[in-house]
Scaffold this active site. Structure first.
Site, PDB file in Angstrom:
ATOM      1  N   TYR A   1     -60.036 -48.462  31.482  1.00 26.15           N
ATOM      2  CA  TYR A   1     -59.789 -48.204  32.912  1.00 26.15           C
ATOM      3  C   TYR A   1     -60.337 -49.338  33.788  1.00 26.15           C
ATOM      4  O   TYR A   1     -59.762 -49.669  34.828  1.00 26.15           O
ATOM      5  CB  TYR A   1     -60.333 -46.821  33.312  1.00 26.15           C
ATOM      6  CG  TYR A   1     -59.421 -45.737  32.804  1.00 26.15           C
ATOM      7  CD1 TYR A   1     -59.676 -45.093  31.590  1.00 26.15           C
ATOM      8  CD2 TYR A   1     -58.230 -45.437  33.478  1.00 26.15           C
ATOM      9  CE1 TYR A   1     -58.793 -44.149  31.090  1.00 26.15           C
ATOM     10  CE2 TYR A   1     -57.341 -44.497  32.980  1.00 26.15           C
ATOM     11  CZ  TYR A   1     -57.619 -43.861  31.785  1.00 26.15           C
ATOM     12  OH  TYR A   1     -56.729 -42.939  31.276  1.00 26.15           O
TER      13      TYR A   1
ATOM     14  N   GLN B   1     -47.263 -39.980  40.350  1.00 28.44           N
ATOM     15  CA  GLN B   1     -47.958 -39.853  39.062  1.00 28.44           C
ATOM     16  C   GLN B   1     -48.844 -41.084  38.842  1.00 28.44           C
ATOM     17  O   GLN B   1     -49.641 -41.108  37.906  1.00 28.44           O
ATOM     18  CB  GLN B   1     -46.959 -39.738  37.915  1.00 28.44           C
ATOM     19  CG  GLN B   1     -46.039 -38.525  38.025  1.00 28.44           C
ATOM     20  CD  GLN B   1     -44.918 -38.583  37.013  1.00 28.44           C
ATOM     21  OE1 GLN B   1     -45.061 -38.145  35.857  1.00 28.44           O
ATOM     22  NE2 GLN B   1     -43.787 -39.140  37.418  1.00 28.44           N
ATOM     23  N   ASN B   2     -48.670 -42.073  39.693  1.00 27.05           N
ATOM     24  CA  ASN B   2     -49.386 -43.338  39.514  1.00 27.05           C
ATOM     25  C   ASN B   2     -50.830 -43.226  39.978  1.00 27.05           C
ATOM     26  O   ASN B   2     -51.142 -42.465  40.909  1.00 27.05           O
ATOM     27  CB  ASN B   2     -48.683 -44.462  40.280  1.00 27.05           C
ATOM     28  CG  ASN B   2     -47.274 -44.698  39.777  1.00 27.05           C
ATOM     29  OD1 ASN B   2     -46.931 -44.274  38.656  1.00 27.05           O
ATOM     30  ND2 ASN B   2     -46.440 -45.311  40.589  1.00 27.05           N
TER      31      ASN B   2
ATOM     32  N   HIS C   1     -52.155 -37.485  39.097  1.00 25.96           N
ATOM     33  CA  HIS C   1     -52.909 -37.827  37.885  1.00 25.96           C
ATOM     34  C   HIS C   1     -54.185 -38.585  38.180  1.00 25.96           C
ATOM     35  O   HIS C   1     -54.728 -39.242  37.293  1.00 25.96           O
ATOM     36  CB  HIS C   1     -52.009 -38.639  36.935  1.00 25.96           C
ATOM     37  CG  HIS C   1     -50.828 -37.843  36.449  1.00 25.96           C
ATOM     38  ND1 HIS C   1     -49.684 -38.440  35.950  1.00 25.96           N
ATOM     39  CD2 HIS C   1     -50.580 -36.512  36.419  1.00 25.96           C
ATOM     40  CE1 HIS C   1     -48.820 -37.500  35.612  1.00 25.96           C
ATOM     41  NE2 HIS C   1     -49.331 -36.316  35.899  1.00 25.96           N
TER      42      HIS C   1
ATOM     43  N   GLY D   1     -38.628 -44.301  39.460  1.00 27.58           N
ATOM     44  CA  GLY D   1     -39.443 -44.972  38.451  1.00 27.58           C
ATOM     45  C   GLY D   1     -40.258 -44.062  37.568  1.00 27.58           C
ATOM     46  O   GLY D   1     -41.403 -44.355  37.239  1.00 27.58           O
ATOM     47  N   THR D   2     -39.667 -42.917  37.164  1.00 24.66           N
ATOM     48  CA  THR D   2     -40.374 -42.060  36.212  1.00 24.66           C
ATOM     49  C   THR D   2     -39.411 -41.598  35.130  1.00 24.66           C
ATOM     50  O   THR D   2     -38.261 -41.253  35.400  1.00 24.66           O
ATOM     51  CB  THR D   2     -41.043 -40.843  36.888  1.00 24.66           C
ATOM     52  OG1 THR D   2     -41.601 -39.998  35.873  1.00 24.66           O
ATOM     53  CG2 THR D   2     -40.078 -40.028  37.729  1.00 24.66           C
ATOM     54  N   SER D   3     -39.914 -41.568  33.894  1.00 22.99           N
ATOM     55  CA  SER D   3     -39.057 -41.139  32.779  1.00 22.99           C
ATOM     56  C   SER D   3     -38.943 -39.612  32.729  1.00 22.99           C
ATOM     57  O   SER D   3     -38.216 -39.061  31.902  1.00 22.99           O
ATOM     58  CB  SER D   3     -39.660 -41.647  31.460  1.00 22.99           C
ATOM     59  OG  SER D   3     -40.960 -41.072  31.299  1.00 22.99           O
TER      60      SER D   3
ATOM     61  N   ASP E   1     -52.465 -46.135  40.631  1.00 25.55           N
ATOM     62  CA  ASP E   1     -52.742 -47.354  41.411  1.00 25.55           C
ATOM     63  C   ASP E   1     -52.743 -47.003  42.894  1.00 25.55           C
ATOM     64  O   ASP E   1     -52.400 -45.892  43.292  1.00 25.55           O
ATOM     65  CB  ASP E   1     -51.692 -48.450  41.091  1.00 25.55           C
ATOM     66  CG  ASP E   1     -50.266 -48.089  41.503  1.00 25.55           C
ATOM     67  OD1 ASP E   1     -49.348 -48.207  40.670  1.00 25.55           O
ATOM     68  OD2 ASP E   1     -50.061 -47.673  42.672  1.00 25.55           O
TER      69      ASP E   1
HETATM   70  N1  APR Z   1     -37.824 -49.792  39.084  1.00 24.72           N
HETATM   71  C1  APR Z   1     -37.611 -48.459  38.904  1.00 24.72           C
HETATM   72  N2  APR Z   1     -37.818 -47.822  37.729  1.00 24.72           N
HETATM   73  C2  APR Z   1     -38.242 -48.580  36.693  1.00 24.72           C
HETATM   74  C3  APR Z   1     -38.469 -49.975  36.794  1.00 24.72           C
HETATM   75  C4  APR Z   1     -38.244 -50.572  38.063  1.00 24.72           C
HETATM   76  N3  APR Z   1     -38.435 -51.875  38.253  1.00 24.72           N
HETATM   77  N4  APR Z   1     -38.892 -50.423  35.579  1.00 24.72           N
HETATM   78  C5  APR Z   1     -38.923 -49.348  34.762  1.00 24.72           C
HETATM   79  N5  APR Z   1     -38.528 -48.244  35.414  1.00 24.72           N
HETATM   80  C6  APR Z   1     -38.441 -46.872  34.920  1.00 24.72           C
HETATM   81  C7  APR Z   1     -38.184 -46.726  33.436  1.00 24.72           C
HETATM   82  O1  APR Z   1     -36.806 -46.774  33.160  1.00 24.72           O
HETATM   83  C8  APR Z   1     -38.771 -45.342  33.169  1.00 24.72           C
HETATM   84  O2  APR Z   1     -37.798 -44.338  33.404  1.00 24.72           O
HETATM   85  O3  APR Z   1     -39.700 -46.283  35.146  1.00 24.72           O
HETATM   86  C9  APR Z   1     -39.893 -45.220  34.206  1.00 24.72           C
HETATM   87  C10 APR Z   1     -41.285 -45.345  33.616  1.00 24.72           C
HETATM   88  O4  APR Z   1     -41.487 -44.255  32.743  1.00 24.72           O
HETATM   89  P1  APR Z   1     -42.912 -44.087  32.054  1.00 24.72           P
HETATM   90  O5  APR Z   1     -43.348 -45.376  31.483  1.00 24.72           O
HETATM   91  O6  APR Z   1     -42.812 -42.871  31.172  1.00 24.72           O
HETATM   92  O7  APR Z   1     -43.912 -43.770  33.263  1.00 24.72           O
HETATM   93  P2  APR Z   1     -44.105 -42.406  34.027  1.00 24.72           P
HETATM   94  O8  APR Z   1     -42.829 -41.606  34.054  1.00 24.72           O
HETATM   95  O9  APR Z   1     -44.726 -42.724  35.334  1.00 24.72           O
HETATM   96  O10 APR Z   1     -45.195 -41.638  33.106  1.00 24.72           O
HETATM   97  C11 APR Z   1     -45.684 -40.401  33.609  1.00 24.72           C
HETATM   98  O11 APR Z   1     -47.297 -40.343  31.817  1.00 24.72           O
HETATM   99  O12 APR Z   1     -48.759 -41.543  30.566  1.00 24.72           O
HETATM  100  C12 APR Z   1     -48.670 -40.635  31.576  1.00 24.72           C
HETATM  101  O13 APR Z   1     -50.199 -40.277  33.302  1.00 24.72           O
HETATM  102  C13 APR Z   1     -49.253 -41.197  32.833  1.00 24.72           C
HETATM  103  O14 APR Z   1     -48.483 -40.934  35.102  1.00 24.72           O
HETATM  104  C14 APR Z   1     -48.070 -41.272  33.780  1.00 24.72           C
HETATM  105  C15 APR Z   1     -47.132 -40.234  33.214  1.00 24.72           C
END
Ligand code: APR
Length: 230
Positions: free
Chosen positions: A53, A86-87, A104, A170-172, A89
């Site tokens: 961290y 969820q970020n 988070h 920007g979240t999966s 930062d």
């Molecule tokens: N702009 C928009 N989306 C983007 C970009 C971009 N430049 N680059 C990547 N992505 C998308 C990817 O396609 C993906 O769908 O951002 C998403 C990132 O997904 P993850 O890496 O799974 O991140 P996230 O969804 O925020 O994870 C959720 O999981 O590990 C835990 O606590 C952690 O908050 C996090 C949570």
């Protein structure tokens, strides 16, 4: 003003240089989450977790908000914007968004391991093993680790329930309960999803996909929302 609730994930910070988690080269490809982001990890090897961290917190001093974060600030001219991120930062804050809820936790905060109500802004990027709270307990990152509860979800759900329109950026949508917040949306509320890749999103009847990176996708989102709702 209409209420716009925005769920953001690591992807909105990708163009600022902060790694996402589950893509090629993502953080969870390099680290085993159980070894760096779980209560067991902290009990077994607090130094390793703390180093993980500290490195992520230190990076915050080297990155800037991008046009995705800034575009959401622009939207505050037209909508009552509530960010649920969820970020961990601080880029939404540094871009100037007015209303941000961290699901988070936050990299720049630490909390007492003996009294979870004792939460502090960390001065600088480095937390050390041996740094204690006012009651003498070791301080830990103020982050929700895997397997820990997500107390902020209770404040997040009503924001989705009362939204007129939702953006997902920007979240999966892999992680719950965060991803489950979309179920609280009113049936007719549209969802605008900004992501250059396909996601786990089960398309509901009124989902608009903006298959672009946040840096350009949020600009297109703003144009579409203003044209439709103003
Ligand atoms: N702009 C928009 N989306 C983007 C970009 C971009 N430049 N680059 C990547 N992505 C998308 C990817 O396609 C993906 O769908 O951002 C998403 C990132 O997904 P993850 O890496 O799974 O991140 P996230 O969804 O925020 O994870 C959720 O999981 O590990 C835990 O606590 C952690 O908050 C996090 C949570």
């Amino acid at each position: 003003m209409k209420k716009l609730v925005v769920l953001t994930g690591a992807g909105i910070s990708a163009e600022s240089g902060i790694r996402t988690f589950r893509e090629m080269g993502g953080l969870w490809e390099e680290y085993d989450v159980i070894e760096v982001a779980s209560p067991q990890a902290w009990d077994n090897n607090p130094q390793l977790v703390n180093d993980f961290y500290n490195a992520r917190r230190k990076q915050l001093y080297e990155v800037e908000p991008n046009n995705g974060h800034k575009g959401l600030v622009e939207l505050e001219k037209y909508f009552d914007v509530q960010i649920v991120t969820q970020n961990v930062d601080n880029l939404h804050e540094r871009a100037g968004s007015s209303s941000i809820l961290h699901l988070h936790g936050e990299l720049n905060k630490v909390r007492s391991t003996g009294d979870p109500d004792l939460i502090y802004e960390l001065d600088g990027w480095e937390l050390k093993i041996g740094d204690t709270c006012e009651k003498g307990f070791q301080l830990r990152p103020h982050i929700v680790w895997f397997g820990e509860p997500v107390p902020a979800i209770a404040n997040a759900a009503p924001l989705f329930k009362s939204a007129d329109v939702c953006a997902v950026i920007g979240t999966s949508l892999n992680v719950y309960p965060a991803a489950g917040l979309l179920r609280y949306l009113p049936k007719m509320a549209e969802i605008y999803l900004v992501d250059p890749n396909d996601t786990m999103m089960t398309p509901r009847q009124n989902t608009v996909f903006i298959k672009e990176k946040a840096g350009t996708g949020v600009k297109k989102l703003k144009e579409m929302l203003v044209a439709k709702y103003l």
